[in-house]
Motif scaffolding. Structure first.
Motif, PDB file in Angstrom:
ATOM      1  N   THR A  27      53.271  46.736  43.396  1.00  0.00           N
ATOM      2  CA  THR A  27      52.009  47.424  43.126  1.00  0.00           C
ATOM      3  C   THR A  27      50.820  46.476  43.172  1.00  0.00           C
ATOM      4  O   THR A  27      49.831  46.665  42.471  1.00  0.00           O
ATOM      5  N   PHE A  28      50.905  45.455  44.026  1.00  0.00           N
ATOM      6  CA  PHE A  28      49.830  44.466  44.117  1.00  0.00           C
ATOM      7  C   PHE A  28      48.495  45.127  44.403  1.00  0.00           C
ATOM      8  O   PHE A  28      47.469  44.692  43.906  1.00  0.00           O
ATOM      9  N   SER A  29      48.489  46.157  45.197  1.00  0.00           N
ATOM     10  CA  SER A  29      47.229  46.790  45.589  1.00  0.00           C
ATOM     11  C   SER A  29      46.506  47.425  44.405  1.00  0.00           C
ATOM     12  O   SER A  29      45.325  47.770  44.501  1.00  0.00           O
ATOM     13  N   SER A  30      47.178  47.554  43.282  1.00  0.00           N
ATOM     14  CA  SER A  30      46.528  48.105  42.088  1.00  0.00           C
ATOM     15  C   SER A  30      46.055  47.019  41.134  1.00  0.00           C
ATOM     16  O   SER A  30      45.438  47.309  40.107  1.00  0.00           O
ATOM     17  N   TYR A  31      46.301  45.747  41.463  1.00  0.00           N
ATOM     18  CA  TYR A  31      45.921  44.662  40.550  1.00  0.00           C
ATOM     19  C   TYR A  31      44.485  44.216  40.803  1.00  0.00           C
ATOM     20  O   TYR A  31      44.059  44.063  41.950  1.00  0.00           O
ATOM     21  N   GLY A  32      43.772  43.928  39.726  1.00  0.00           N
ATOM     22  CA  GLY A  32      42.546  43.161  39.856  1.00  0.00           C
ATOM     23  C   GLY A  32      42.918  41.694  39.901  1.00  0.00           C
ATOM     24  O   GLY A  32      43.809  41.253  39.175  1.00  0.00           O
ATOM     25  N   MET A  33      42.259  40.914  40.748  1.00  0.00           N
ATOM     26  CA  MET A  33      42.613  39.516  40.933  1.00  0.00           C
ATOM     27  C   MET A  33      41.406  38.616  40.707  1.00  0.00           C
ATOM     28  O   MET A  33      40.250  39.018  40.939  1.00  0.00           O
ATOM     29  N   GLY A  34      41.697  37.399  40.271  1.00  0.00           N
ATOM     30  CA  GLY A  34      40.612  36.451  40.046  1.00  0.00           C
ATOM     31  C   GLY A  34      41.064  35.027  40.309  1.00  0.00           C
ATOM     32  O   GLY A  34      42.260  34.728  40.343  1.00  0.00           O
ATOM     33  N   TRP A  35      40.077  34.180  40.522  1.00  0.00           N
ATOM     34  CA  TRP A  35      40.287  32.738  40.624  1.00  0.00           C
ATOM     35  C   TRP A  35      39.478  32.049  39.521  1.00  0.00           C
ATOM     36  O   TRP A  35      38.312  32.397  39.293  1.00  0.00           O
ATOM     37  N   PHE A  36      40.122  31.085  38.892  1.00  0.00           N
ATOM     38  CA  PHE A  36      39.479  30.273  37.865  1.00  0.00           C
ATOM     39  C   PHE A  36      39.757  28.811  38.185  1.00  0.00           C
ATOM     40  O   PHE A  36      40.627  28.506  38.999  1.00  0.00           O
ATOM     41  N   ALA A  48      35.742  33.390  40.875  1.00  0.00           N
ATOM     42  CA  ALA A  48      35.532  34.592  41.675  1.00  0.00           C
ATOM     43  C   ALA A  48      36.538  35.653  41.273  1.00  0.00           C
ATOM     44  O   ALA A  48      37.620  35.334  40.766  1.00  0.00           O
ATOM     45  N   ALA A  49      36.193  36.905  41.518  1.00  0.00           N
ATOM     46  CA  ALA A  49      37.099  38.020  41.215  1.00  0.00           C
ATOM     47  C   ALA A  49      36.901  39.125  42.228  1.00  0.00           C
ATOM     48  O   ALA A  49      35.830  39.235  42.857  1.00  0.00           O
ATOM     49  N   ILE A  50      37.939  39.945  42.367  1.00  0.00           N
ATOM     50  CA  ILE A  50      37.909  41.017  43.349  1.00  0.00           C
ATOM     51  C   ILE A  50      38.571  42.251  42.762  1.00  0.00           C
ATOM     52  O   ILE A  50      39.533  42.151  41.985  1.00  0.00           O
ATOM     53  N   SER A  51      38.035  43.405  43.111  1.00  0.00           N
ATOM     54  CA  SER A  51      38.593  44.654  42.610  1.00  0.00           C
ATOM     55  C   SER A  51      39.929  44.956  43.295  1.00  0.00           C
ATOM     56  O   SER A  51      40.305  44.316  44.284  1.00  0.00           O
ATOM     57  N   SER A  52      40.627  45.942  42.784  1.00  0.00           N
ATOM     58  CA  SER A  52      41.938  46.295  43.330  1.00  0.00           C
ATOM     59  C   SER A  52      41.844  46.710  44.798  1.00  0.00           C
ATOM     60  O   SER A  52      42.699  46.348  45.605  1.00  0.00           O
ATOM     61  N   SER A  53      40.819  47.435  45.137  1.00  0.00           N
ATOM     62  CA  SER A  53      40.668  47.899  46.517  1.00  0.00           C
ATOM     63  C   SER A  53      40.118  46.823  47.438  1.00  0.00           C
ATOM     64  O   SER A  53      40.211  46.931  48.655  1.00  0.00           O
ATOM     65  N   GLY A  54      39.513  45.801  46.844  1.00  0.00           N
ATOM     66  CA  GLY A  54      38.868  44.764  47.644  1.00  0.00           C
ATOM     67  C   GLY A  54      37.426  45.067  47.998  1.00  0.00           C
ATOM     68  O   GLY A  54      36.769  44.267  48.665  1.00  0.00           O
ATOM     69  N   SER A  55      36.931  46.207  47.536  1.00  0.00           N
ATOM     70  CA  SER A  55      35.585  46.614  47.931  1.00  0.00           C
ATOM     71  C   SER A  55      34.488  45.935  47.129  1.00  0.00           C
ATOM     72  O   SER A  55      33.328  45.923  47.554  1.00  0.00           O
ATOM     73  N   ALA A  97      46.020  37.704  37.624  1.00  0.00           N
ATOM     74  CA  ALA A  97      46.151  39.122  37.938  1.00  0.00           C
ATOM     75  C   ALA A  97      45.981  39.967  36.683  1.00  0.00           C
ATOM     76  O   ALA A  97      46.473  39.612  35.605  1.00  0.00           O
ATOM     77  N   ARG A  98      45.278  41.065  36.849  1.00  0.00           N
ATOM     78  CA  ARG A  98      45.193  42.098  35.826  1.00  0.00           C
ATOM     79  C   ARG A  98      45.978  43.286  36.355  1.00  0.00           C
ATOM     80  O   ARG A  98      45.592  43.897  37.358  1.00  0.00           O
ATOM     81  N   VAL A 102      41.601  48.040  38.939  1.00  0.00           N
ATOM     82  CA  VAL A 102      40.340  47.416  38.536  1.00  0.00           C
ATOM     83  C   VAL A 102      39.256  47.800  39.524  1.00  0.00           C
ATOM     84  O   VAL A 102      39.379  47.537  40.727  1.00  0.00           O
ATOM     85  N   ILE A 103      38.227  48.431  39.025  1.00  0.00           N
ATOM     86  CA  ILE A 103      37.108  48.846  39.885  1.00  0.00           C
ATOM     87  C   ILE A 103      36.012  47.790  39.878  1.00  0.00           C
ATOM     88  O   ILE A 103      35.449  47.447  40.921  1.00  0.00           O
ATOM     89  N   VAL A 104      35.738  47.270  38.689  1.00  0.00           N
ATOM     90  CA  VAL A 104      34.722  46.226  38.551  1.00  0.00           C
ATOM     91  C   VAL A 104      35.432  44.889  38.385  1.00  0.00           C
ATOM     92  O   VAL A 104      36.237  44.724  37.455  1.00  0.00           O
TER      93      VAL A 104
END
Length: 125
Positions: A27-36, A48-55, A97-98, A102-104
């Motif tokens: 279910t990776f496509s549903s995770y919010g992702m970030g770099w620290f 940096a961070a990115i929403s689940s959709s990548g948008s 990963a969250r 994640v939308i925001v």
């Protein structure tokens, strides 16, 4: 979820690196992702961070215009393209990963529930 970061190394100032973070799970496509990142003697900081959709993406002011976060959901991977690197970018970089939709993009490290092992980035002057 297990996260495996790679792509770090030694580069001269002004150079580029591309970090990758491969995630396990269906279910990776549903995770919010970030770099620290964390430099010696300093606290971990948001990059940096990115929403689940990548948008939607978000960046620390210190890397805006130089770094780009993206994701390939078909490959269960999130990327961090780092250009115009500076010595102050030297740190261990972690992906996170969250595990929920994640939308925001999330800036708070305390919200993430999975972390990779880190990859060292060293920028020489």
């Amino acid at each position: 979820v297990q996260l495996q970061a790679s792509g770090g190394g030694l580069v001269q100032a002004g150079g580029s690196l591309r970090l990758s973070c491969a995630a396990s799970g269906r279910t990776f496509s549903s995770y919010g992702m970030g770099w620290f990142r964390q430099a010696p003697g300093k606290e971990r900081e948001f990059v940096a961070a990115i929403s689940s959709s990548g948008s939607r993406t978000n960046y620390a002011d210190s890397v805006k215009g130089r770094f780009t976060i993206s994701r390939g959901n078909a490959k269960n991977t999130v990327y961090l393209q780092m250009n115009s690197l500076k010595p102050e970018d030297t740190a261990v970089y972690y992906c996170a990963a969250r595990r929920q939709n994640v939308i925001v993009p999330i800036l708070d490290p305390g919200v993430y529930d999975s972390w990779g092992q880190g990859t060292q980035v060293t920028v020489s002057s």
